[in-house]
Design a protein around this motif. Structure first.
Motif, PDB file in Angstrom:
ATOM      1  N   GLU A 171      84.042 -40.906 -17.596  1.00 35.84           N
ATOM      2  CA  GLU A 171      84.513 -39.876 -18.542  1.00 35.84           C
ATOM      3  C   GLU A 171      85.805 -40.313 -19.206  1.00 35.84           C
ATOM      4  O   GLU A 171      85.977 -40.138 -20.431  1.00 35.84           O
ATOM      5  N   ASN A 172      86.704 -40.893 -18.407  1.00 33.13           N
ATOM      6  CA  ASN A 172      87.960 -41.370 -18.984  1.00 33.13           C
ATOM      7  C   ASN A 172      87.709 -42.511 -19.978  1.00 33.13           C
ATOM      8  O   ASN A 172      88.330 -42.554 -21.054  1.00 33.13           O
ATOM      9  N   GLN A 189      84.914 -42.993 -21.572  1.00 30.35           N
ATOM     10  CA  GLN A 189      84.288 -42.376 -22.751  1.00 30.35           C
ATOM     11  C   GLN A 189      85.338 -41.720 -23.638  1.00 30.35           C
ATOM     12  O   GLN A 189      85.302 -41.833 -24.870  1.00 30.35           O
ATOM     13  N   LYS A 190      86.252 -41.018 -22.980  1.00 31.67           N
ATOM     14  CA  LYS A 190      87.317 -40.384 -23.757  1.00 31.67           C
ATOM     15  C   LYS A 190      88.170 -41.424 -24.473  1.00 31.67           C
ATOM     16  O   LYS A 190      88.565 -41.237 -25.633  1.00 31.67           O
ATOM     17  N   GLU A 202      86.162 -42.674 -27.287  1.00 30.05           N
ATOM     18  CA  GLU A 202      86.161 -41.673 -28.357  1.00 30.05           C
ATOM     19  C   GLU A 202      87.503 -41.632 -29.064  1.00 30.05           C
ATOM     20  O   GLU A 202      87.569 -41.531 -30.298  1.00 30.05           O
ATOM     21  N   MET A 203      88.551 -41.720 -28.249  1.00 23.54           N
ATOM     22  CA  MET A 203      89.883 -41.735 -28.852  1.00 23.54           C
ATOM     23  C   MET A 203      90.059 -42.978 -29.721  1.00 23.54           C
ATOM     24  O   MET A 203      90.636 -42.905 -30.833  1.00 23.54           O
TER      25      MET A 203
END
Length: 336
Positions: free
Chosen positions: A234-235, A237-238, A241-242
């Motif tokens: 998730e991190n 992915q974040k 995404e960021m």
């Protein structure tokens, strides 16, 4: 001589000298002369004495037992016993009667009475086991008996050496005890084995609980690792995404910048075009010949020759024959 005698006693004898029926002297360890026709001498031994006894009694459950023991006593009040028993001695200090033996018999009678009353209250096993209680009760009963107090005796101790059943009952008790001990031994073996089995079960249960705890810990570790991986993904992915958002924003900014640059360049080109058109507009309607003439290179012979050739080319349909010699071209090139 003439009935006068001398007699001597040791300190362990209490001596009473009677003369004409009255006490002339008394005490321990006396020695004196006396006139035998009117004298009577009593010697009472005062040291402690021991004697053994054996009683055959019947228990509460009608079993015969043999009670063996020992009694220790002493004469506490010599004058009192002298009033009851005859301890008169001759000149050789020999007792005239055997009353001394009556002391032991009377004490034995009291002890046997006491032991009978005690044994008859107990069954066989109790009688065999309660020696100390039997001993204490016989001792107390004999001490308090009227016979002992009347004789001035003191019972120092009563010791019960043993209570034994008859041989047949002894063998039966031995067999019963042996069987009981065997049962106790078997029970002890059973309990020991049962304890070992129980301990083994506890150990196995503990091992299983340990394995379960280890598996549970491993499960928790796997779940925690999965949670960590999920959080990590998730991190990531974040972060992606960021990063993408940042790239998109950057690209948008670049696009805006390019658009601005294109707009500016277009405007600059428009300005240049406008300036160029504005600068060339005066020359637009002028003849090129005039422009050639007013240019700085208008006086150049080679340019003039080039213009001549151009005019010839423009009017080529009007020219019939044209001869240009190599020398002319060479001279033009060289001059150039």
């Amino acid at each position: 001589m003439l009935g006068i005698n001398y007699i001597k006693f040791d300190s362990m004898n209490y001596v009473i000298h009677y003369q004409n029926g009255k006490i002339k002297k008394e005490g321990r360890g006396l020695s004196f002369f006396y006139f035998s026709p009117n004298s009577s001498i009593v010697s009472i031994p005062v040291p402690s004495n021991d004697f053994q006894f054996v009683f055959n009694e019947t228990t509460k459950d009608y079993q015969e037992v043999t009670l063996q023991g020992q009694i220790t006593y002493k004469i506490d009040n010599p004058k009192q016993i002298a009033e009851t028993l005859d301890f008169t001695v001759n000149k050789k200090k020999q007792y005239l009667k055997n009353d001394y033996e009556k002391i032991q018999q009377r004490i034995i009678n009291e002890a046997q009475t006491a032991s009978a009353s005690i044994i008859q209250r107990l069954n066989l096993k109790e009688a065999l086991r309660q020696l100390e209680d039997i001993e204490k009760e016989i001792f107390a009963s004999v001490q308090k008996s009227k016979t002992v107090q009347m004789l001035g005796l003191e019972v120092l101790s009563v010791n019960i050496l043993g209570v034994t059943p008859n041989p047949e009952m002894a063998r039966a008790l031995e067999a019963q005890t042996r069987e009981s001990l065997q049962k106790e031994a078997d029970q002890a073996v059973y309990e020991r084995r049962n304890f070992a089995v129980e301990q083994e079960r506890i150990i196995k249960e503990s091992e299983l609980n340990t394995e379960i705890a280890v598996e549970e810990k491993q499960k928790q570790i796997v779940e925690k690792k999965m949670e960590t991986d999920v959080v990590k993904q998730e991190n990531e992915q974040k972060l992606k995404e960021m990063d993408m958002t940042s790239s998109i924003s950057l690209e948008e900014q670049k696009k805006k910048l390019i658009d601005i640059q294109v707009t500016n360049e277009k405007k600059e080109a428009d300005v240049k075009e406008y300036v160029l058109n504005a600068n060339l507009k005066p020359y637009k309607e002028l003849d090129w010949k005039i422009l050639m003439a007013i240019s700085n290179t208008g006086n150049d012979p080679s340019n003039n020759i080039a213009l001549a050739f151009r005019e010839l080319a423009e009017n080529a349909d009007k020219i019939g024959n044209l001869n240009i010699s190599p020398d002319l071209l060479e001279s033009i090139i060289k001059s150039k």
